[in-house]
Scaffold this active site. Structure first.
Site, mmCIF file in Angstrom:
data_model
loop_
_atom_site.group_PDB
_atom_site.id
_atom_site.type_symbol
_atom_site.label_atom_id
_atom_site.label_comp_id
_atom_site.label_asym_id
_atom_site.label_seq_id
_atom_site.Cartn_x
_atom_site.Cartn_y
_atom_site.Cartn_z
ATOM 1 N N GLY A 302 0.833 -1.202 0.000
ATOM 2 C CA GLY A 302 0.000 0.000 0.000
ATOM 3 C C GLY A 302 0.864 1.246 0.000
ATOM 4 C CD GLU A 303 3.882 2.570 3.254
ATOM 5 O OE1 GLU A 303 4.854 3.065 2.638
ATOM 6 O OE2 GLU A 303 4.017 1.913 4.303
ATOM 7 N N GLY A 304 0.816 3.713 -1.739
ATOM 8 C CA GLY A 304 1.120 4.281 -3.048
ATOM 9 C C GLY A 304 2.453 3.791 -3.599
#
Length: 335
Positions: A302-304
């Site tokens: 996640g987190e980009g």
């Protein structure tokens, strides 16, 4: 076929290479040229926005990590120590962190945008995640960060998230909007063991049954979503209105995009799916879009991070279209 499409195809095909030899880079170049309606596209002021929020359902044991990890990881983002910081810095991408609804009061920080709606959603075993007023505020806040907080000329934006329990929200959204059994939409998230995974499936099945009447996309977001997922959805919709390239990260970001695509189907034209996550159901969600992700690196952070790692490849697609010689300009014989 529109004139710009014909011209892009012609320009790509006449580069000094066999037809199709640059594979997916050719598809990306064609898509980006089409979005920008030009034979010479540009990527300007790339940005990634990480939306963070807490989930009431986390108290039901659907995550391997406690809820306080959400705010601790936001502090890590602001301190520059997370994977997304490292990859964004490596690739010259501006990073913004949005507090959409974390159960913590953060000090002011130049990278932090305060868009807090409340300190986490409700427990889905008891009630809907959020009120309709909270949903509307989330959608407006998401649009607002696109309007207000990106560099003025930014034309490509990626979306990431942080929120303990948010794979559960994403799984519920996917199950309802893709009409799939909950078992096909649930993964191990932050690393559940077999027993915890069965507990997660049982909990989410109970939630889905409780709200079996909910079908409409906004209602699905209101009932099952997180504040970060809802704000991401609002931001994606506004990014599309501004004709930006939308970089979609993994499972949770794709669930926000799923809702956005049900509200505005044409948004798919501007979406670049950066990778297929190792989270169990992401490949099936990408199949729902008919999407071909750029990368498969077995990532599930996640987190980009998928957006940040894929960005140089997107840049390569634009660069070859703009800078590579044609058979004619290079004096090379075509077949």
């Amino acid at each position: 076929m529109k004139q710009i499409e014909e011209e892009l195809k012609h320009k790509i095909d006449l580069k000094t290479k066999p037809l199709g030899a640059l594979g997916m880079l050719e598809k990306l170049a064609f898509q980006i040229g089409k979005i920008q309606n030009t034979l010479s596209p540009a990527l300007i002021e790339p940005s990634i926005m990480v939306f963070a929020a807490d989930h009431g359902l986390a108290k039901a044991g659907v995550s391997a990590y406690p809820q306080e990890v959400t705010y601790q990881m936001v502090m890590n983002f602001l301190g520059g120590g997370a994977a997304i910081n490292v990859f964004a810095k490596q690739n010259g991408i501006d990073l913004k962190v949005i507090d959409a609804g974390v159960n913590f009061d953060f000090p002011e920080h130049p990278q932090l945008i305060n868009a807090k709606v409340a300190k986490g959603t409700k427990n889905l075993l008891e009630e809907k995640a959020m009120s309709s007023a909270h949903l509307e505020k989330c959608l407006a806040n998401g649009a607002g960060v696109i309007d207000r907080d990106l560099a003025e000329n930014c034309n490509i934006v990626g979306f990431g998230e942080m929120g303990i329990g948010n794979t559960s929200s994403a799984a519920l959204i996917m199950s309802v909007l893709c009409d799939l059994p909950i078992e096909d939409c649930v993964g191990r998230g932050t690393g559940l063991n077999d027993l915890q995974l069965q507990q997660k499936i049982a909990t989410l099945s109970e939630v889905k049954k409780k709200f079996a009447y909910v079908k409409e996309p906004r209602a699905v977001l209101e009932t099952f979503g997180g504040f970060e997922i809802a704000q991401m959805c609002g931001a994606m919709l506004r990014a599309f209105e501004k004709n930006m390239i939308i970089m979609v990260d993994g499972f949770i970001a794709s669930s926000a995009f799923l809702v956005a695509s049900k509200i505005k189907p044409e948004i798919i034209n501007n979406a670049v799916f950066c990778h297929v996550s190792d989270e169990n159901a992401h490949a099936a969600m990408l199949n729902h879009f008919g999407a071909e992700p750029i990368l498969n690196l077995k990532m599930r952070l996640g987190e980009g991070t998928g957006c940040a790692v894929a960005y140089p490849i997107i840049k390569s697609a634009v660069t070859f279209l703009n800078d590579m010689a044609s058979f004619e300009s290079a004096g090379v014989s075509n077949k």
